[in-house]
Design an enzyme around this catalytic site. Structure first.
Site, PDB file in Angstrom:
ATOM      1  N   ALA A   1       0.799  -1.227   0.000  1.00  0.00           N
ATOM      2  CA  ALA A   1       0.000   0.000   0.000  1.00  0.00           C
ATOM      3  C   ALA A   1       0.829   1.273   0.000  1.00  0.00           C
ATOM      4  O   ALA A   1       0.717   2.115  -0.900  1.00  0.00           O
ATOM      5  CB  ALA A   1      -0.954  -0.020   1.191  1.00  0.00           C
TER       6      ALA A   1
ATOM      7  N   GLU B   1      10.075  -5.649  -4.081  1.00  0.00           N
ATOM      8  CA  GLU B   1       9.142  -6.359  -3.192  1.00  0.00           C
ATOM      9  C   GLU B   1       9.649  -7.783  -3.022  1.00  0.00           C
ATOM     10  O   GLU B   1       9.851  -8.496  -4.011  1.00  0.00           O
ATOM     11  CB  GLU B   1       7.740  -6.348  -3.773  1.00  0.00           C
ATOM     12  CG  GLU B   1       6.753  -7.331  -3.148  1.00  0.00           C
ATOM     13  CD  GLU B   1       6.619  -7.166  -1.643  1.00  0.00           C
ATOM     14  OE1 GLU B   1       6.681  -8.194  -0.937  1.00  0.00           O
ATOM     15  OE2 GLU B   1       6.480  -6.018  -1.174  1.00  0.00           O
TER      16      GLU B   1
ATOM     17  N   CYS C   1      -5.868  -6.569   4.841  1.00  0.00           N
ATOM     18  CA  CYS C   1      -7.036  -6.562   5.728  1.00  0.00           C
ATOM     19  C   CYS C   1      -8.112  -7.537   5.260  1.00  0.00           C
ATOM     20  O   CYS C   1      -8.959  -7.959   6.049  1.00  0.00           O
ATOM     21  CB  CYS C   1      -7.629  -5.154   5.799  1.00  0.00           C
ATOM     22  SG  CYS C   1      -6.492  -3.885   6.376  1.00  0.00           S
TER      23      CYS C   1
ATOM     24  N   ASP D   1       2.999   0.477   7.721  1.00  0.00           N
ATOM     25  CA  ASP D   1       3.063  -0.206   9.009  1.00  0.00           C
ATOM     26  C   ASP D   1       4.434  -0.167   9.668  1.00  0.00           C
ATOM     27  O   ASP D   1       4.585  -0.635  10.800  1.00  0.00           O
ATOM     28  CB  ASP D   1       2.637  -1.668   8.852  1.00  0.00           C
ATOM     29  CG  ASP D   1       1.169  -1.812   8.498  1.00  0.00           C
ATOM     30  OD1 ASP D   1       0.460  -0.788   8.476  1.00  0.00           O
ATOM     31  OD2 ASP D   1       0.730  -2.956   8.239  1.00  0.00           O
TER      32      ASP D   1
END
Length: 470
Positions: free
Chosen positions: A14, A38, A48, A302
């Site tokens: 994100a 990544e 989520c 995060d």
């Protein structure tokens, strides 16, 4: 013609890819080269949504993917999958990358974005790394868990070992957001579910009296919820596969074990590079999401701590909503624009079966730790007019500062249409409203949607009265 600057993004979900996409909108490839790495196999997905995919509400994995690596590349972003940043040389403005085949090389940057996310808390217990024990943080985690569940179904319906088994058993360790969501996922799959929680109430993101309501509701839903249960071991069978979870008091058999103990910021790369970290281990940034003390490094998602606008303290709040906003801010600033992320009020919502759980602002313990004096009230109401079919119970707890009456926090435990009422209080917190001011809010009313006095306003009236008396 001057050479293009290079923006390197570490983390393809994100925050990282929102930053890359926003920067690309503002600056073309001739001005800004964008390289993103990544370490996993998927990009830009909704972590989520994983519990709802496991539970069957979401039919396909790809429904959780907002943009594939190919789509990012088509928009001028060099996204390299299964590539990990293993070292950061901040002084030399370069990162050392390890590719899919294990080869390593250094890549220089002009602008660096750290969006390394978070990792599940995994305590060092015997058997914790055994086959059959799963975290639920990445899409790979979800796929691994689903593959294992499907293999178990195949064995149960076959003629070999495992055929004709009784109802399968799942043990979830931890009763936070992920824990209760995964409990629901297994209930929907027909499992007998046991949730083990070390604390005296589930949902540490609620005050104990509201957590008690969650506990009662989970037990009523048939979810065995054991509190004060300190896990000491994951028991394994002869093949080294998890077969039970042991606490100080008992052992609980399990066909699958899921860890729902929360997450911690994934900042080892940053720590080794000497970047500033907060109490939770998250990176510290300024309002522009630039790492404090660095002009060329940004961080979001995060892996960072953010300012809690109510307490005035930095806090780790790992939510996809914030991660996407961080990315937008970072991309705007690197792209030549201007944006800031002022902070959060701590809003979150979840559910377990038909029970909805929400909170925003401060808990009582957080308010006390911040040196605030406060009044707390709890009210019970219904989600619709009491006479209207389908009205269900809702409990609302409101916390207000003494003397000033400033709203400090709200918690909700209820049924259908309960959870999103928390947004009323989230807006009020951002606006710095008092509970007295909240009582005059012009909220929508019709019997199918709420009583004539919405439960949040009932709580505000009671809190205003408590403040006046205090």
């Amino acid at each position: 013609m001057a050479a293009a600057e290079r923006m390197v993004v570490v983390g393809g979900d994100a925050a990282g890819m929102s930053a890359a996409a926003q920067a690309r909108r503002l600056r073309g490839p001739e001005e800004l080269e964008i390289v993103a790495v990544e370490r996993g196999r998927f990009s830009s997905y909704s972590a989520c949504g994983i519990p709802y995919w496991v539970g069957g509400d979401v039919a396909e994995r790809d429904a959780l993917i907002a943009r594939s690596p190919q789509e990012h590349r088509a928009h001028g972003i060099d996204l390299r999958m299964r590539t990990e940043a293993v070292e950061l040389d901040a002084a030399g403005r370069r990162v050392r990358l390890r590719g899919p085949e294990g080869a390593e090389h250094w890549l220089g940057y002009d602008r660096l974005v750290l969006a390394t996310g978070a990792v599940p808390v995994r305590p060092p217990l015997p058997g914790i790394d055994a086959e059959g024990v799963y975290g639920v943080q990445t899409l790979e985690d979800g796929q691994e868990l689903l593959d294992a569940l499907e293999q178990r179904v195949d064995r149960a319906h076959g003629s070999g070992p495992g055929a004709g088994e009784q109802q399968p058993r799942a043990v979830v360790v931890g009763a936070g957001y992920i824990g209760v969501e995964m409990a629901e996922a297994f209930v929907r799959r027909g499992y007998a579910v046991t949730v083990l929680e070390k604390a005296e109430q589930p949902m540490s993101t609620l005050d104990p009296d509201m957590g008690r309501l969650v506990h009662e509701a989970m037990c009523a839903l048939g979810i065995e919820t054991v509190l004060g249960a300190a896990v000491t071991e994951v028991r394994t069978d002869g093949q080294g596969r998890a077969c039970g979870v042991v606490t100080e008091e008992a052992e609980y058999p399990a066909d699958v074990v899921v860890l729902g103990l929360g997450v911690r910021p994934e900042t080892e790369l940053a720590r080794r590079a000497g970047l500033p970290l907060g109490e939770s281990g998250g990176l510290l940034t300024d309002l522009a999401m630039r790492v404090r003390g660095r002009e060329d490094i940004w961080a979001g998602g995060d892996c960072v701590e953010v300012l809690n606008l109510v307490s005035g303290r930095d806090q780790h709040v790992p939510l996809g909503t914030h991660a996407n906003k961080h990315g937008q801010v970072i991309g705007a600033n690197i792209g030549g624009g201007y944006a800031t992320f002022p902070g959060v009020v701590g809003t979150a919502v979840s559910k377990v079966c038909d029970l909805e759980i929400a909170r925003t602002g401060l808990l009582e313990a957080q308010a006390a730790a911040a040196g605030l004096q406060f009044e707390s009230v709890v009210i019970e109401s219904t989600t619709r007019a009491g006479y209207y079919p389908g009205a269900r119970p809702i409990h609302v707890k409101m916390i207000a500062e003494r003397r000033s009456g400033r709203l400090l926090g709200l918690q909700i435990v209820g049924h259908e249409n309960a959870g999103k009422r928390v947004d009323i209080a989230a807006v009020a917190l951002h606006a710095g409203m008092t509970v007295e001011q909240m009582t005059a809010l012009d909220l929508g009313y019709a019997p199918p949607f709420s009583p004539v006095w919405d439960p949040v306003l009932v709580a505000a009236r009671k809190a205003a009265a408590a403040v006046r008396k205090g």
